[in-house]
Design an enzyme around this catalytic site. Structure first.
Site, short mmCIF file in Angstrom:
data_model
loop_
_atom_site.label_atom_id
_atom_site.label_comp_id
_atom_site.label_asym_id
_atom_site.label_seq_id
_atom_site.Cartn_x
_atom_site.Cartn_y
_atom_site.Cartn_z
N HIS A 123 -17.97 -12.94 -0.63
CA HIS A 123 -17.17 -11.88 -1.26
C HIS A 123 -18.09 -10.69 -1.53
CE1 HIS A 123 -13.77 -14.61 -2.11
NE2 HIS A 123 -14.68 -15.51 -2.48
N ASP A 126 -15.96 -3.27 -3.34
CA ASP A 126 -15.90 -1.87 -2.91
C ASP A 126 -15.30 -1.08 -4.06
OD1 ASP A 126 -14.97 0.60 -2.00
OD2 ASP A 126 -13.90 -0.20 -0.26
N HIS A 128 -13.90 2.28 -5.33
CA HIS A 128 -13.45 3.60 -4.88
C HIS A 128 -14.10 4.72 -5.70
CE1 HIS A 128 -9.47 2.06 -2.86
NE2 HIS A 128 -10.55 1.44 -2.42
N HIS A 163 -12.08 -3.39 -5.13
CA HIS A 163 -11.53 -4.57 -4.45
C HIS A 163 -12.56 -5.24 -3.59
CE1 HIS A 163 -11.02 -2.61 -0.43
NE2 HIS A 163 -10.86 -1.51 -1.13
N CYS A 164 -12.27 -6.47 -3.22
CA CYS A 164 -13.13 -7.19 -2.29
C CYS A 164 -12.85 -6.67 -0.88
CB CYS A 164 -12.85 -8.69 -2.37
SG CYS A 164 -14.05 -9.70 -1.49
N HIS A 174 -8.20 -11.18 1.16
CA HIS A 174 -8.79 -11.31 -0.17
C HIS A 174 -8.06 -10.42 -1.18
CE1 HIS A 174 -12.85 -13.41 0.79
NE2 HIS A 174 -11.96 -13.69 1.73
N MET A 179 -7.86 -10.12 -5.29
CA MET A 179 -9.16 -9.49 -5.57
C MET A 179 -9.11 -7.97 -5.62
SD MET A 179 -11.99 -11.91 -3.77
CE MET A 179 -13.28 -11.46 -4.92
N HIS A 284 8.05 2.85 -13.85
CA HIS A 284 9.09 3.51 -14.65
C HIS A 284 9.24 2.72 -15.95
CE1 HIS A 284 12.98 5.50 -15.48
NE2 HIS A 284 13.35 4.31 -15.93
N GLU A 308 9.86 10.81 -15.25
CA GLU A 308 10.75 9.65 -15.37
C GLU A 308 10.17 8.45 -14.61
OE1 GLU A 308 13.77 11.80 -12.31
OE2 GLU A 308 14.48 9.90 -13.11
N THR A 309 9.62 8.73 -13.44
CA THR A 309 9.02 7.70 -12.59
C THR A 309 7.81 8.34 -11.94
OG1 THR A 309 11.18 6.71 -12.14
CG2 THR A 309 9.44 6.23 -10.55
N HIS A 335 10.14 0.76 -9.93
CA HIS A 335 11.53 1.19 -9.78
C HIS A 335 12.04 1.11 -8.35
CE1 HIS A 335 15.33 3.02 -10.90
NE2 HIS A 335 14.94 3.05 -12.16
#
Ligand SMILES: [Cu+2]
Length: 372
Positions: A123, A126, A128, A163-164, A174, A179, A284, A308-309, A335
């Site tokens: 494993h 990463d 971001h 994330h992996c 993964h 993950m 939402h 709203e969303t 939503h």
């Protein structure tokens, strides 16, 4: 599978690319020396399972620090619905999603990633939020029985997925096995509205959304497997159909409802961090709003207001700030309502306080239709 040798080769290749790049312009700040980093104060943080978030300052006092985290990786079966369906799960720190890490801009994140010998696969991680070498993925690939320490500088503010990402089909497998998680890098002087005025939260919750792809038998029932390896081929076939069997918050249907609902009081301001590492979603809050929403999760951009969303792109994390104005049980959903109700993407907020008739009142109770 990605071997250590391949990992090393890709790291070497990344270094070779860097060596051929032209010198950075003077606009880029000179790197801080290792001695200067060694002189910075250090802080050890113990991570907690979502939706909760470790204690942290919203406005940083003092200058940059090195923030130390340790995350074991745990491969384990996880029950993901009321029927007892079992996912051959893969987790950062034992939870799906992995924990929310919080630092401030200019801090150094120093993560010790541990792959215990009880696991079966390599494993890595990463980020971001990080710059270079596959977000740290090239420098953190570890086999069962190994650990590695990565340091990166938190140069951009916002909520960012980690994330992996081992290699090839292992990457999506993964991730959809659990993950991923999020790091929140706060501005040193805290969150701000579109006018640059300070914003503050009383509570913060982290909701990680996952799409799962559980194979079925000839009768349509979900299959269970002895091990991750046994589940792989069938799971990959379902994944390639792009139709998830489950879309859930925090690892399982119902993980944030009932006893486990998120809590707040009328008048409290809540920051909701929401991530999806693989697929788009649209949070939402039924009966509420997003007072301030960083839809892309990046605090250098002014927040949108009164939403709203909001839309969280697959592979990103967003943040929404809301001050609760009425008591009650609020459903917080994806939503796409089929995903919310049928596939599981529903959480609850239980909010205590006094009802405000001015905002809403049942003027006449349900009764027989009256003719004029
Ligand atoms: Cu992994």
């Amino acid at each position: 599978m990605f071997t250590r040798r391949q990992a090393l080769l890709s790291a070497v290749a990344a270094g070779a690319v860097a060596a051929t790049l032209p010198k950075m312009s003077s606009a880029v700040a000179a790197p801080v020396t290792e001695a200067e980093i060694a002189a910075l104060p250090r802080q050890k943080v113990t991570l907690v399972a979502p939706p909760h978030v470790h204690a942290h300052q919203q406005v940083a006092t003092g200058g940059p620090r090195v923030i130390e985290f340790t995350m074991p990786i745990e491969e384990k079966p996880v029950v993901i619905d009321d029927e007892g369906t079992v996912l051959q799960g893969m987790t950062f720190n034992g939870s799906i999603p992995g924990p929310l890490m919080v630092v401030h801009e200019g801090d150094y994140v120093e993560l010790t990633l541990v792959n215990p010998g009880t696991n079966s696969m390599p494993h890595n991680i990463d980020f971001h939020a990080a710059t270079g070498a596959l977000g740290g993925g090239a420098l953190t690939l570890i086999n069962p029985g190994e650990q590695v320490k990565l340091r990166f500088k938190a140069t951009r503010t916002g909520t960012f997925v980690y994330h992996c990402a081992p290699e090839g089909p292992m990457i999506p497998w993964h991730v959809v096995s659990g993950m991923h998680g999020t790091i929140m890098i706060l501005p040193r002087d805290g969150l701000k509205n579109e006018k640059g005025e300070p914003l503050h939260y009383d509570r913060v919750y982290y909701v990680g959304e996952n799409d799962f792809y559980i194979p079925r038998d000839e009768d349509g029932n979900f299959k269970s497997y002895e091990s991750h390896g046994d589940s792989y081929a069938d799971t990959l076939e379902v994944m390639k159909g792009l139709v998830p069997t489950h879309v859930v918050f925090n690892g399982a249907r119902g993980s944030l409802t009932g006893e486990n609902a998120m809590k707040a009081k009328v008048g409290e301001t809540v920051l909701i961090v929401h991530s999806q590492a693989n697929r788009d979603t649209r949070p939402h809050l039924i009966g509420g709003h997003g007072d301030y929403v960083w839809e892309q999760g990046k605090f250098a951009n002014p927040p949108a207001k009164d939403l709203e969303t909001w839309f969280i792109r697959g592979g990103s994390a967003g943040a929404a700030l809301y001050t609760f104005l009425q008591p009650g049980i609020y459903a917080y959903v994806n939503h796409n309502l089929i995903e919310a109700v049928e596939l599981g993407a529903t959480a609850h907020f239980v909010v205590e306080g006094d009802w405000n008739d001015d905002l809403m009142k049942q003027v006449a109770a349900p009764g027989p239709i009256q003719s004029n």
